[in-house]
Write a protein that holds these residues in place. Sequence first.
Motif, PDB file in Angstrom:
ATOM      1  N   THR A 286     127.622 125.121  62.521  1.00  0.00           N
ATOM      2  CA  THR A 286     127.400 126.119  63.564  1.00  0.00           C
ATOM      3  C   THR A 286     125.983 126.001  64.106  1.00  0.00           C
ATOM      4  O   THR A 286     125.761 125.980  65.317  1.00  0.00           O
ATOM      5  CB  THR A 286     127.629 127.535  62.997  1.00  0.00           C
ATOM      6  OG1 THR A 286     128.951 127.587  62.460  1.00  0.00           O
ATOM      7  CG2 THR A 286     127.477 128.589  64.069  1.00  0.00           C
ATOM      8  N   LEU A 287     125.031 125.922  63.176  1.00  0.00           N
ATOM      9  CA  LEU A 287     123.628 125.833  63.603  1.00  0.00           C
ATOM     10  C   LEU A 287     123.367 124.549  64.377  1.00  0.00           C
ATOM     11  O   LEU A 287     122.732 124.555  65.434  1.00  0.00           O
ATOM     12  CB  LEU A 287     122.700 125.892  62.390  1.00  0.00           C
ATOM     13  CG  LEU A 287     122.572 127.261  61.726  1.00  0.00           C
ATOM     14  CD1 LEU A 287     121.688 127.182  60.493  1.00  0.00           C
ATOM     15  CD2 LEU A 287     121.992 128.265  62.715  1.00  0.00           C
ATOM     16  N   LEU A 290     124.992 124.620  67.825  1.00  0.00           N
ATOM     17  CA  LEU A 290     124.286 125.465  68.784  1.00  0.00           C
ATOM     18  C   LEU A 290     122.992 124.805  69.231  1.00  0.00           C
ATOM     19  O   LEU A 290     122.627 124.841  70.396  1.00  0.00           O
ATOM     20  CB  LEU A 290     123.996 126.833  68.171  1.00  0.00           C
ATOM     21  CG  LEU A 290     125.185 127.780  68.116  1.00  0.00           C
ATOM     22  CD1 LEU A 290     124.797 129.071  67.424  1.00  0.00           C
ATOM     23  CD2 LEU A 290     125.693 128.081  69.514  1.00  0.00           C
ATOM     24  N   ALA A 291     122.289 124.180  68.280  1.00  0.00           N
ATOM     25  CA  ALA A 291     120.991 123.591  68.611  1.00  0.00           C
ATOM     26  C   ALA A 291     121.168 122.308  69.400  1.00  0.00           C
ATOM     27  O   ALA A 291     120.571 122.105  70.442  1.00  0.00           O
ATOM     28  CB  ALA A 291     120.194 123.334  67.346  1.00  0.00           C
ATOM     29  N   GLY A 295     121.676 121.871  73.841  1.00  0.00           N
ATOM     30  CA  GLY A 295     120.545 121.165  74.432  1.00  0.00           C
ATOM     31  C   GLY A 295     119.552 122.124  75.038  1.00  0.00           C
ATOM     32  O   GLY A 295     118.577 122.498  74.415  1.00  0.00           O
ATOM     33  N   LYS A 297     118.622 125.885  76.941  1.00  0.00           N
ATOM     34  CA  LYS A 297     118.907 127.269  76.572  1.00  0.00           C
ATOM     35  C   LYS A 297     120.240 127.744  77.138  1.00  0.00           C
ATOM     36  O   LYS A 297     120.565 127.485  78.285  1.00  0.00           O
ATOM     37  CB  LYS A 297     117.781 128.174  77.074  1.00  0.00           C
ATOM     38  CG  LYS A 297     116.496 127.954  76.311  1.00  0.00           C
ATOM     39  CD  LYS A 297     115.524 129.097  76.491  1.00  0.00           C
ATOM     40  CE  LYS A 297     114.308 128.856  75.604  1.00  0.00           C
ATOM     41  NZ  LYS A 297     113.380 129.955  75.585  1.00  0.00           N
TER      42      LYS A 297
END
Lengths: 311, 356, 502
Positions: A286-287, A290-291, A295, A297
């Motif tokens: 998940t982390l 998302l990160a 890419g 925001k």
Amino acid sequence: MGILFNILNLAIFTSTLRITTPILFAALGGCMTERSGVINIGLEGMMLMGAFAAAVGSYFWGPWLGVLFGIFVGGIMGLLHAFMSVTVKANQIISATAINIFALGFPNLIVPVLWKGHYAMTPVVPVIKSIQIPVIADIPVLGPIIGNLNPIVYIAFLLVPVVHYVLFKTRLGLRIRAVGEHPKAADTVGINVALMRYIAVTVSGLLAGFGGAFLSVAYQSQFSQAMTAGRGFIGLAAMIFGRWRPFGALVACLIFAFADAFQASAQAAGVPIPPDLLLTLPYLLTLIALAGLIGKKAVGPAANGKPYFKD
Amino acid sequence: MSRNINESVLTAFKVLVAIFLAFLFGYIVLYIMGYDPVVAYGSLIKGAFGSKRGFAETLISTTPLIFGSLGFILAFQCGLFNMGLEGQIAIGGIVAAYLGYTIPGLPPFIHITICIIGAAAGGALWGLGPGFLKARFGIHEVIGTIMMNYIAFDVSSYLVSTHGPMKDRLTDMPASPFIHDSAKIIRIWKGTRLHWGIFLAIFFSFVVWFLLFRTRIGYKLRAVGKNQFAAEAGGINVPRYMILAMVLSGLFGGIAGGVEILGIHYRLFAAFSPGYGWDAIAVSLLGLLSPIGIIGSAFLFGFLRSGSILMQAIAGVSKDMISVITGVIIFFMGMSDPVGNFIKDKLLRKLYGNSV
Amino acid sequence: MPSIIRMENIVKRFPSVLANDHVNLEVEEGEIHCLLGENGAGKSTLMNILYGLYSHDSGKILIRDREVRFRGPADAIANGIGMVHQDFMLIPVFTVVENLILGAEPVKGFSLDLEKAREEIANLSEKYKLDVEPTAYIENISVGMQQRVEILKLLYRGAEIMIFDEPTSILTPQEVDELYKIMNFLRENGKTIIFITHKLKEVMEISDRVTVLRDGRVIDTIDTSSTNPHELARMMVGREVLFRVEKPSVRIGKRVLKIENLHARNQRGLPALNGVSLDVAEGEVVGIAGIDGNGQTELVEVLSGLRKIDRGKISLYDRDITNFTPKELIDMGIAHIPEDRRLRGLILDFHLYENLILGFQDNKPFRRGVILDLKRVKEWSSELVEDFDIRPRDIDVNAGSLSGGNQQKVVIAREFSRNIKLLVASQPSRGLDVGATEFVHNQIMRVKAEGKAVLLVSLELSEVMNLSDRILVIYEGKIQAEFDPKKTTESEIGLVMAGGHV
């Protein structure tokens, strides 16, 4: 090679679909609530309350009424969050955290009252059984994967186009999105901002409750303390990853669920990695997702998380 | 001056109202459930204050709550929600236990210091991740910290599982070996588990207060929390301070876990924290997000934790009742500001109405 | 003419101010009626009440002699009232059609009938000569078209009474003429128009009658043909007003700021500045004129370090300061009045003394090791509050509790209180009343008199004309032309602002 083959058997795809289901409910709930401009990190607690209520309902009235009860209680929690966010205009994170913490403890007050000697866990309750869908189940390869699943799994997947349709093709959806982007603009054309948000947040609670009900009366056959294990949050992450769209969220849910199914299957196949560490896989993924994959925001609805003040 | 006095009277009032309403809610729930609320609350108070041991346990629970709340406040003052305290506590515990049983032959003061610094570093690292994801990618810190929680829990149960690297081979329990005596925080009240940690916690409350309200770092951290756009225009490096806030926040979570291991359990086992990281949120809100205010509210929650054990034994009410009260307190504290403003607003209109 | 709207003894209180104090307003059918008043005079509040957005504390509203009670805009719309708000009430990520139908959506079964809506809108657009593209996204169309979408929104809902809240502030003089044409056309088609403004010229040009408001009270309602700008100004402000600022004569000195071929992107990653070059010298005020969204915001952000540039060079006294951080630029002596003081300029929840050092928190004399020397901070703040006449004279109050004018004074006090080389002022009088505007303009002239360089960015053409020594017109991220304010007219500049050539 042999081990990989053992892990990647057909069952992994079936279990991916099963694992997707509760996360997907949360993600769809997330789409509803955040599109209306209310952050709802309380989906986790709503799901937990839904799971508990469904188990109780199933024990006394049978599994389907149990599910309905779970949905209902989830909706009540959603309504509560809507009240805090919209009417009281409290900090939405604080309100939702209260719900999450409340849901962690509340069932344990009730369980020993309903079942003497039980603590933190209900007894085994009746479950909703899988159904075989005649034609589909006969399709080679695909049939065994998608033709014989729990009805709630089918419902969850059907809800993806439904939520998409409601949000993007109907009058209600247009208004909900308008309220989430620019509540004042919606207000000036006579849309009841508060009502839209109440509807969206309450529906997100209903959906979370449904997801919880799946956990306790389909996925498993009892309620246990904190059994949602972060699924509400993962659902929210999937929703963000899917850019606040139901189909995007579905893809993200499938990826997370596949990771989870993979680790479970790997455990069963005897991969020499400690099971506790394999368990971290969905959270890590998940982390990373998302990160890495976003890419830049992620941009959600413009008015997300902001209470609307008229004057 | 009179304005300030009015403000503090009002805030004291709203804290008391929140506490009162939470207990009232609990009373009603207990009554409906068929418990005897009077017996339950009676045993709660008796459990926490009725004996030397009970009172010591109250202070023992107060300690990690103060540390945890300091962590929550540091992030909150920078506009961030650290929902990862429970995981940071777990990591702090792991590091403290590891350093506690592996390093032999040190004088106690040095050994304890090393263990606490290690625990702090572990917690800080656990806060750094979500802080970085927030500052760099805009990933909501709530999701980041929660994911880190689950990872911390799984790692900690792995470490003390049957084949885990920190498992004590001499026992069947999923626990680490005991720490050396030199790593144990000295106990200060005979016949109880009360240790020096409580003083350390109070000391750090003042340190954090000073940091936030008297130093340049604190000013910048709070500026980012109140308005990151103006802070940026004012030459403050916003991402850097967001990350710093999460690191400092995690650091105190780590200390909370470390002190708990070094002062109470003397060994690591999975889920050694009964939810201090969650209580800390309520403690912080009830303490009005002031590093000094939370000393009081942490004591209240310490009392709940400590008393709840006797409550469970005597009145048969699950000690998870505390979660319910915690949730309700957060709820009412969350309501208090908007509702307070609403009432003030009405009052002002009334006053103006008379003068026109 | 029969009156279509009568508002009688309207009273509206906000917590800290009496916005409408027994206001009476009568509007006749088919007229263009101006509501004239300064910022904060209560014009918008009154119209928000008529539109059902605010509820009034007492008083009556009659439409065609029938008393009405609105619970929200929906009721006002149902009574044929529509409003074009000062800040457009459009959703950037929605299409024109979606914005237009919002709240009155045609449906087929459960689904939105977007096709039917598109046709209807195309027809309306043609009938009223509004030239709107129905399927475009709002974020991709010009400000002028956005305003026409707002007008269509009213027509689509069948509005008979149309309220325009300061509609010209974001338009070029040419677009204003265009708007007047549309308004006259609407009047010919039987619509009644209420026009909120604080510009005397507009009142004289477009209205049939005018009602002047001051401090929440009606001063008078008169026929426009029977009055003149001076009389209106006196009614609006309550005293004689000077229309021009006294410009100190200062010798223009060495070049301070030099920008060469500047390229930068906006928030959405699209090119916003496409080769801006300009310079500003000691004792000189250079004004940037232009319509909102042509790169002004980005230019100011670049000069305050809030936005990185792709290409180009910026230097201050020949020292390269390209892509310096905000902190470095502050320390170099660049002062900054941001366009949105509540967002960029102040921390509303901070005390005044905390706001008055924002930007120098790490500098002497406030820095004492890691400690922020609060004693010095408070001494310094007390002086500033005194010097700049900030009210209340209490450094412990929060910035958010101050009036707009006093908030701007806090920003100015902070930025001007140190040794600066260059002032970058972006819309410094936005939202301020005449008194506060005068104060701000005088402060800028003081900076000029001290021989410092000033770059003034404003959407108010008159402000740029009054204060600048040179005027540069920005269009689509480029400086299009330079004017000497003494030898040009507003319409000449306006033409360039709209992309035309001289």
